[in-house]
Design an enzyme around this catalytic site. Structure first.
Site, PDB file in Angstrom:
ATOM      1  N   LEU A   1       0.826  -1.210   0.000  1.00  0.00           N
ATOM      2  CA  LEU A   1       0.000   0.000   0.000  1.00  0.00           C
ATOM      3  C   LEU A   1       0.854   1.252   0.000  1.00  0.00           C
ATOM      4  O   LEU A   1       0.457   2.292  -0.498  1.00  0.00           O
ATOM      5  CB  LEU A   1      -0.908   0.016   1.234  1.00  0.00           C
ATOM      6  CG  LEU A   1      -1.959  -1.101   1.316  1.00  0.00           C
ATOM      7  CD1 LEU A   1      -2.640  -1.069   2.671  1.00  0.00           C
ATOM      8  CD2 LEU A   1      -2.974  -0.960   0.209  1.00  0.00           C
ATOM      9  N   GLY A   2       2.030   1.155   0.591  1.00  0.00           N
ATOM     10  CA  GLY A   2       2.866   2.345   0.654  1.00  0.00           C
ATOM     11  C   GLY A   2       4.133   2.086   1.430  1.00  0.00           C
ATOM     12  O   GLY A   2       4.320   1.029   2.023  1.00  0.00           O
TER      13      GLY A   2
ATOM     14  N   GLY B   1       8.422   6.149   6.531  1.00  0.00           N
ATOM     15  CA  GLY B   1       9.728   6.214   7.148  1.00  0.00           C
ATOM     16  C   GLY B   1      10.015   5.024   8.045  1.00  0.00           C
ATOM     17  O   GLY B   1      11.132   4.540   8.111  1.00  0.00           O
ATOM     18  N   SER B   2       8.984   4.524   8.711  1.00  0.00           N
ATOM     19  CA  SER B   2       9.246   3.477   9.675  1.00  0.00           C
ATOM     20  C   SER B   2       9.025   2.083   9.110  1.00  0.00           C
ATOM     21  O   SER B   2       9.208   1.101   9.802  1.00  0.00           O
ATOM     22  CB  SER B   2       8.357   3.687  10.898  1.00  0.00           C
ATOM     23  OG  SER B   2       7.030   3.846  10.488  1.00  0.00           O
ATOM     24  N   GLY B   3       8.634   2.003   7.864  1.00  0.00           N
ATOM     25  CA  GLY B   3       8.475   0.683   7.274  1.00  0.00           C
ATOM     26  C   GLY B   3       7.460   0.694   6.145  1.00  0.00           C
ATOM     27  O   GLY B   3       6.786   1.686   5.904  1.00  0.00           O
ATOM     28  N   SER B   4       7.339  -0.431   5.454  1.00  0.00           N
ATOM     29  CA  SER B   4       6.381  -0.491   4.355  1.00  0.00           C
ATOM     30  C   SER B   4       5.077  -1.138   4.831  1.00  0.00           C
ATOM     31  O   SER B   4       5.072  -1.937   5.761  1.00  0.00           O
ATOM     32  CB  SER B   4       6.960  -1.234   3.174  1.00  0.00           C
ATOM     33  OG  SER B   4       7.830  -2.241   3.599  1.00  0.00           O
ATOM     34  N   VAL B   5       3.979  -0.767   4.160  1.00  0.00           N
ATOM     35  CA  VAL B   5       2.658  -1.210   4.583  1.00  0.00           C
ATOM     36  C   VAL B   5       2.027  -2.097   3.514  1.00  0.00           C
ATOM     37  O   VAL B   5       2.093  -1.782   2.322  1.00  0.00           O
ATOM     38  CB  VAL B   5       1.739   0.001   4.843  1.00  0.00           C
ATOM     39  CG1 VAL B   5       0.404  -0.452   5.405  1.00  0.00           C
ATOM     40  CG2 VAL B   5       2.394   0.969   5.792  1.00  0.00           C
TER      41      VAL B   5
ATOM     42  N   LYS C   1       1.967  -3.312   8.799  1.00  0.00           N
ATOM     43  CA  LYS C   1       3.191  -2.511   8.633  1.00  0.00           C
ATOM     44  C   LYS C   1       4.392  -3.324   9.074  1.00  0.00           C
ATOM     45  O   LYS C   1       4.450  -3.852  10.162  1.00  0.00           O
ATOM     46  CB  LYS C   1       3.086  -1.237   9.469  1.00  0.00           C
ATOM     47  CG  LYS C   1       4.368  -0.455   9.490  1.00  0.00           C
ATOM     48  CD  LYS C   1       4.187   0.909  10.094  1.00  0.00           C
ATOM     49  CE  LYS C   1       4.224   1.942   9.001  1.00  0.00           C
ATOM     50  NZ  LYS C   1       3.991   3.287   9.444  1.00  0.00           N
TER      51      LYS C   1
ATOM     52  N   ASP D   1       4.369  13.636  13.143  1.00  0.00           N
ATOM     53  CA  ASP D   1       4.558  13.386  11.715  1.00  0.00           C
ATOM     54  C   ASP D   1       3.248  13.548  10.946  1.00  0.00           C
ATOM     55  O   ASP D   1       2.896  12.714  10.126  1.00  0.00           O
ATOM     56  CB  ASP D   1       5.163  11.997  11.506  1.00  0.00           C
ATOM     57  CG  ASP D   1       5.829  11.856  10.152  1.00  0.00           C
ATOM     58  OD1 ASP D   1       6.130  12.909   9.549  1.00  0.00           O
ATOM     59  OD2 ASP D   1       6.046  10.728   9.697  1.00  0.00           O
TER      60      ASP D   1
END
Ligand SMILES: *[C@@H]1O[C@H](CO)[C@@H](O)[C@H](O)[C@H]1NC(C)=O
Ligand SMILES: *[C@@H]1O[C@H](CO)[C@@H](O)[C@H](O)[C@H]1NC(C)=O
Ligand SMILES: *[C@@H]1O[C@H](CO)[C@@H](O)[C@H](O)[C@H]1NC(C)=O
Ligand SMILES: *[C@@H]1O[C@H](CO)[C@@H](O)[C@H](O)[C@H]1NC(C)=O
Ligand SMILES: *[C@@H]1O[C@H](CO)[C@@H](O)[C@H](O)[C@H]1NC(C)=O
Ligand SMILES: *[C@@H]1O[C@H](CO)[C@@H](O)[C@H](O)[C@H]1NC(C)=O
Ligand SMILES: *[C@@H]1O[C@H](CO)[C@@H](O)[C@H](O)[C@H]1NC(C)=O
Ligand SMILES: *[C@@H]1O[C@H](CO)[C@@H](O)[C@H](O)[C@H]1NC(C)=O
Length: 565
Positions: free
Chosen positions: A328-329, A332-336, A350, A447
């Site tokens: 999905l995207g 900064g803290s990881g991919s979803v 995530k 954020d």
């Protein structure tokens, strides 16, 4: 003989004590004094951020990397690398912190167009010219630290001998070497590392220079030479991890001998291999379970019993093994990823770029806390998985993409009507008010940005990723990567002084409102042709500069009235 050898190999494989220390201590930060002319500062910053973003996946794949972003008039070159003895996980951790700290060199604060940051575990440099052939410059320096060793004369002799040996050995060993030297009962430990873009000849020159530079340090306990193309350090403490890399002065010779023996006894090896493999996996499994238990301690039982804990295997399957089609995207803290649980529920999963096992109890407590927050304008956290090979967070799935998608792909998606925009702004405000004041835990989001505002089918906005900062202990890299990606939204006093209050969120919200009302992204203002929007931005930027130059940071109501005007 072969059996003995195999058993030896076998046990050396089993006992992999991964010293977990990212060595994210700053040795020195060197900012150049070339400044960006004011009009191009913003562009430089966004090129810088893009270059950093491009660097991160390289670092987590091969522990070094270089990237270039921008046009020929305003280009950012970046290079990052971890010391070779660092584990991949420590490397990621070190680099994440390095990336945050190098922001201190940026135009925002000092107006510099270049900087390098030496950590003891990793290195990061950016500049506005191609520096990938530089090894020695007049910025090179050395840092001596600590008191004099009580065996001063011997220690000094040992340290000098060691760094000299290292400078000869590293160029022959792919640019990296660790070693210790112990004479007359006095030990000294050292590490030499050339950057990956430096060839063997230049590596030798660079380290030779580093040896003279570091020579003034002993008998002090610690010395570091920080050159443009290499890093050299000695210390009275063992600071490196030599369990992962075979690098002792007899390393090459030993390995060759080993290879010969291996070849000779290949047939014998094949016979016992099957049995050994079986034993290995059985043992490994046992060890892993033991290690898990040690790491998580008492928390493990709580975690396993909790409804919040989800099995890694199930989540992995739910996302079709983190298939790119389900992605999905990338934040900064990881991919979803989108996932479908066995009971048919759709969730967003995530994959955190940090492993949380080191602070599992803290992490789990926070997940517990945050999952208790329910509000129509906040994305719900449903659970997590912390006992698998990587840490996962499971969220409610919000179907209608993010605001970022709606504003950047207006030709594909229907433009938002004014009613919808109003509803979205109001919803975000309600969600934020809940986080700041009404929920049982006070949360500063830190954020707020377009891609963190998700839209439901009826365009109800939902704020994502809140509380993420709480999941990481203080002074760890927490949301450092997120911060680096979102400079345009950051409140001036947060950028300058790291002072964090709810007002930082309100500032970001202000930027967001301008973006929603104007239908354009914050960064796109830089290049927009003259329009009322540009006027808004110019005034907005002036207001920011005003904040920066003056010590008093007033309420951000101020910025709003400007934007609406
Ligand atoms: C040097 O030593 C001081 C005091 O021991 C310490 O605070 C500092 O972090 C050290 N600097 C480096 C670069 O290790
Ligand atoms: C920048 O640094 C160099 C070397 O340190 C010095 O010669 C030069 O004068 C400095 N330039 C400015 C503008 O400070
Ligand atoms: C710079 O970064 C932007 C944003 O990530 C990207 O679209 C662009 O292709 C990059 N440019 C270069 C030259 O790599
Ligand atoms: C090594 O790199 C330096 C600087 O980039 C270059 O001058 C030199 O020719 C290179 N040497 C070899 C053998 O490639
Ligand atoms: C590095 O390369 C650039 C051109 O690509 C050249 O101008 C510069 O002199 C080189 N520097 C060194 C140290 O070789
Ligand atoms: C360091 O180099 C000297 C001379 O080259 C050699 O005698 C010594 O064995 C080396 N020591 C180590 C630890 O490699
Ligand atoms: C070396 O140090 C150890 C412990 O510090 C001590 O017991 C030993 O006697 C020392 N040996 C010599 C030769 O000084
Ligand atoms: C690591 O270094 C220590 C101290 O120099 C040494 O005693 C040990 O044998 C080394 N281990 C390996 C695997 O090289």
């Amino acid at each position: 003989m072969a059996l003995l050898l195999l058993l030896l190999l076998f046990f050396s494989c089993l006992s992999t004590p991964s010293l977990s220390d990212p060595r994210a201590t700053k040795a020195a930060m060197l900012c150049t004094n070339r400044t960006a002319p004011t009009p191009s500062r913003q562009l430089f910053v966004s090129n810088f951020l893009a270059a950093m973003d491009a660097l991160t996946p390289l670092i987590s794949a091969k522990r070094y990397g270089s990237s270039i972003n921008g046009t020929h008039t305003l280009t950012v070159y970046a290079f990052g690398q971890c010391m070779k003895d660092l584990s991949q996980q420590d490397c990621n951790m070190c680099f994440a912190q390095c990336k945050t700290q190098i922001l201190n060199c940026l135009p925002f604060q000092k107006g510099t167009r270049g900087g390098s940051l030496f950590f003891d575990g990793c290195y990061l440099r950016y500049d506005d010219y191609n520096f990938f052939n530089e090894t020695i410059t007049d910025r090179d320096t050395s840092v001596c630290n600590g008191t004099s060793n009580k065996n001063g004369v011997v220690y000094k002799a040992n340290a000098l001998q060691l760094v000299s040996n290292l400078s000869h050995l590293a160029p022959k060993n792919g640019g990296f070497f660790v070693a210790s030297l112990s004479r007359k009962n006095v030990s000294v430990y050292g590490l030499a590392q050339c950057w990956e873009y430096v060839n063997a000849t230049s590596c030798r020159n660079c380290l030779a220079d580093a040896v003279t530079r570091i020579g003034s340090c002993p008998p002090k306990q610690e010395g570091r030479a920080l050159n443009t193309g290499c890093y050299l350090r000695y210390s009275s403490q063992k600071f490196y991890d030599n369990s992962t890399v075979v690098a002792s002065s007899s390393g090459n010779h030993g390995r060759r001998k080993l290879a010969i023996i291996l070849a000779a006894s290949f047939a014998a090896l094949a016979l016992v291999l099957a049995a050994a493999t079986f034993a290995f996996f059985a043992r490994k499994n046992l060890l892993k379970r033991r290690r898990d238990r040690r790491q998580f301690g008492a928390i493990l039982d709580t975690v396993n019993k909790s409804k919040l804990n989800m099995a890694y295997e199930i989540l992995e399957k739910a996302t079709n093994y983190f298939n790119d089609d389900n992605k999905l995207g990338q934040g900064g803290s990881g991919s979803v990823y989108k996932g479908v649980l066995p009971d048919g529920n759709v969730v967003a999963i995530k994959r955190l770029s940090f492993n949380t096992t080191q602070w599992a109890d803290h992490f789990f407590n926070e997940v517990n806390l945050i999952s208790g927050i329910h509000h129509k304008n906040l994305v719900r956290l449903l659970g997590c998985s912390i006992t698998g090979p990587e840490s996962l967070l499971v969220y409610e799935y919000v179907p209608n993409k993010s605001l970022h998608d709606h504003l950047s792909a207006r030709r594909i998606l229907q433009p938002l009507t004014w009613e919808v925009r109003y509803k979205i702004i109001l919803g975000i405000a309600e969600g934020m008010a809940y986080l700041h004041e009404e929920s049982h835990v006070r949360i500063i989001h830190r954020d707020i940005k377009l891609s963190n505002i998700l839209l439901d089918n009826d365009f109800t906005p939902k704020i994502a990723d809140f509380g993420l900062a709480r999941l990481f202990p203080e002074d760890k890299s927490h949301i450092s990567t997120a911060i680096a990606g979102t400079l345009g939204y950051m409140a001036p006093e947060y950028v300058v002084r790291g002072k964090l209050t709810e007002k930082a969120d309100v500032f970001s919200f202000g930027v967001l409102v301008v973006e929603i009302v104007s239908g354009r992204k914050n960064t796109s203002f830089i290049t927009s042709s003259s329009s009322i929007l540009q006027t808004v931005t110019v005034i907005f930027c002036r207001a920011s500069t005003y904040f920066l130059d003056n010590v008093s940071f007033a309420d951000y109501h101020f910025s709003f009235s400007f934007s609406i005007y």
